[in-house]
Design an enzyme around this catalytic site. Structure first.
Site, mmCIF file in Angstrom:
data_model
loop_
_atom_site.group_PDB
_atom_site.id
_atom_site.type_symbol
_atom_site.label_atom_id
_atom_site.label_comp_id
_atom_site.label_asym_id
_atom_site.label_seq_id
_atom_site.Cartn_x
_atom_site.Cartn_y
_atom_site.Cartn_z
ATOM 1 N N ASP A 18 -12.954 -34.991 -1.906
ATOM 2 C CA ASP A 18 -13.444 -36.254 -2.454
ATOM 3 C C ASP A 18 -14.115 -37.120 -1.393
ATOM 4 O O ASP A 18 -15.270 -37.537 -1.546
ATOM 5 C CB ASP A 18 -12.291 -37.033 -3.103
ATOM 6 C CG ASP A 18 -11.706 -36.315 -4.306
ATOM 7 O OD1 ASP A 18 -12.455 -35.590 -4.979
ATOM 8 O OD2 ASP A 18 -10.509 -36.483 -4.574
ATOM 9 N N ARG A 98 0.538 -44.715 0.154
ATOM 10 C CA ARG A 98 -0.693 -45.426 -0.187
ATOM 11 C C ARG A 98 -0.711 -46.888 0.261
ATOM 12 O O ARG A 98 -1.712 -47.339 0.831
ATOM 13 C CB ARG A 98 -0.972 -45.310 -1.688
ATOM 14 C CG ARG A 98 -1.298 -43.885 -2.137
ATOM 15 C CD ARG A 98 -2.494 -43.337 -1.373
ATOM 16 N NE ARG A 98 -2.867 -41.990 -1.810
ATOM 17 C CZ ARG A 98 -2.809 -40.927 -1.048
ATOM 18 N NH1 ARG A 98 -2.364 -41.007 0.197
ATOM 19 N NH2 ARG A 98 -3.193 -39.748 -1.492
#
Length: 407
Positions: A18, A98
């Protein structure tokens, strides 16, 4: 967002599929903007090799590699583990990483005076929420670019097509294109054959597992580990003082070779769909079990039960990307209070995917052998009669009323 004003973008960069194609895509679609890549090292060390060269060749102006390993363990993993937070069996490996990475990303964006930050999370996943909620906590006025919500690419195969057309080097191929996330706490696998829950994970296939072995391939002899805790924090392993990070890394080795911590789960994503993933969390699974074992002797009944209730809320907050919120901070404060006497030593045996309790000791243990023994003790068993009469009084009164009413 006025694209004409976007001159400098800070990109959360892993070097995976990605984010590798996002660099040329940003330059094509945002006025040949400067792209500054930022990689947060949360324990995926082997994936960082050659990352700078790759980022620069792909079009980035520079790459920051932030060593977040200690921060990740001490400020995210350990507080979550102390809370006993588990989301549908999942030990929150990606979920805890995250906000840690996003905080580092925000700091670089401020330092570089960026116009926008960018991430490679898909519009189907949880990570887009986790990244953006954390970024909003530190950069409430900055634009966020999420290419998966803008571009025409619809699949990982199309991503590979784009990469090949733009000369972007990849470490994967179409046949082994599992979607993976790795850090020092876990490794996740999604996609390909795992998308069908009827398919058994290929645990015994060479190269599938990276942190662990299949329990069927684990040694036939159990391995004993001894973990010491102070106020709920792991401080020693097999009698040797170590940092929490060091303990996790050593437990990964021990748990991995004994087939500990494999999880195949269909989970409920925040965005509403169910997804299937396979997780490897060898050291974390051992640590959770050891901590829970120690709490069983150190916490009183009501505190333990209340803590078990809030652990579900804590897990949902972490899973849903709400780390930087007043409620998560308040729950952590409660958890820290409960851990003041969670100090002691736990012994476990690891055997072919199983964790077997092998002994626990603590100077703060509430377990009294004298009270609990089946042998002679000072406990007065006659006291139970009055207790039961009072505890059962509502039952008795209700039954007497029913008898009077003929019911």
């Amino acid at each position: 967002m006025d694209k004409s004003k976007i001159k400098k973008v800070v990109l959360a960069y892993s070097g995976g599929l990605d984010t590798s194609i996002i660099i040329p895509w940003l330059k094509e679609n945002y006025n040949n903007c400067e792209v500054i890549a930022v990689s947060g090292n949360v324990g995926q060390d082997d994936e960082l090799e050659g990352l700078e060269e790759k980022a620069l060749k792909t079009g980035a102006s520079k790459l920051y590699i932030l060593d977040l390993t200690d921060e990740y363990v001490d400020e995210y993993i350990i507080p979550t583990m102390k809370a006993g937070a588990v989301y549908e069996e999942y030990l929150l490996g990606t979920s805890t990483a995250r906000p840690c990475i996003a905080k580092g990303l925000a700091q670089i964006a401020i330092q570089e005076k960026a116009d926008a930050v960018c991430h490679g999370c898909t519009g189907k996943g949880n990570d887009q929420v986790r990244f953006e909620l954390a970024l909003k906590a530190f950069l409430p006025d900055m634009s966020i670019i999420a290419p998966w919500r803008e571009w025409d690419i619809k699949s990982r195969d199309e991503e590979i097509d784009y990469a090949e057309a733009h000369g972007v080097p990849l470490r994967i191929n179409r046949e082994t294109n599992y979607s993976k996330d790795k850090n020092l706490w876990h490794l996740s696998h999604e996609g390909l054959d795992l998308e069908n829950p009827e398919n058994e994970p290929q645990y015994d296939k060479p190269g599938f597992l990276e942190m662990s072995v299949s329990p069927m391939q684990a040694p036939d002899v159990p391995e004993t580990v001894e973990i010491g805790f102070e106020k709920g924090v792991p401080v020693s392993l097999d009698g040797k003082k170590m940092s929490a990070k060091g303990i996790i890394l050593k437990l990964n080795e021990k748990g991995g070779r004994n087939g500990i911590g494999l999880l195949d789960v269909v989970e409920n994503r925040l965005v509403g769909m169910k997804s299937r993933g396979v997780y490897e969390t060898p050291g974390g699974t051992i640590l959770y079990k050891a901590h829970e074992y120690l709490e069983s002797v150190c916490l009183d009944k009501m505190t333990m039960h209340e803590k078990q209730r809030i652990s579900i809320t804590f897990a949902e907050l972490v899973y849903n990307g709400q780390w930087f919120t007043p409620l998560r901070e308040a729950l952590s404060a409660f958890v820290d209070k409960t851990q003041e006497r969670v100090t002691g030593t736990v012994r476990l045996k690891l055997y072919k995917g199983n964790i077997i309790k092998s002994g626990v000791s603590s100077q703060y243990s509430l377990y009294s052998e004298d009270v609990a023994t089946f042998g002679e003790s000072d406990y007065n068993q006659k006291d139970a009669e009055g207790f039961i009469n009072l505890f059962g009084l509502p039952v008795k009164v209700g039954a007497l009323l029913n008898k009077k009413l003929g019911e």
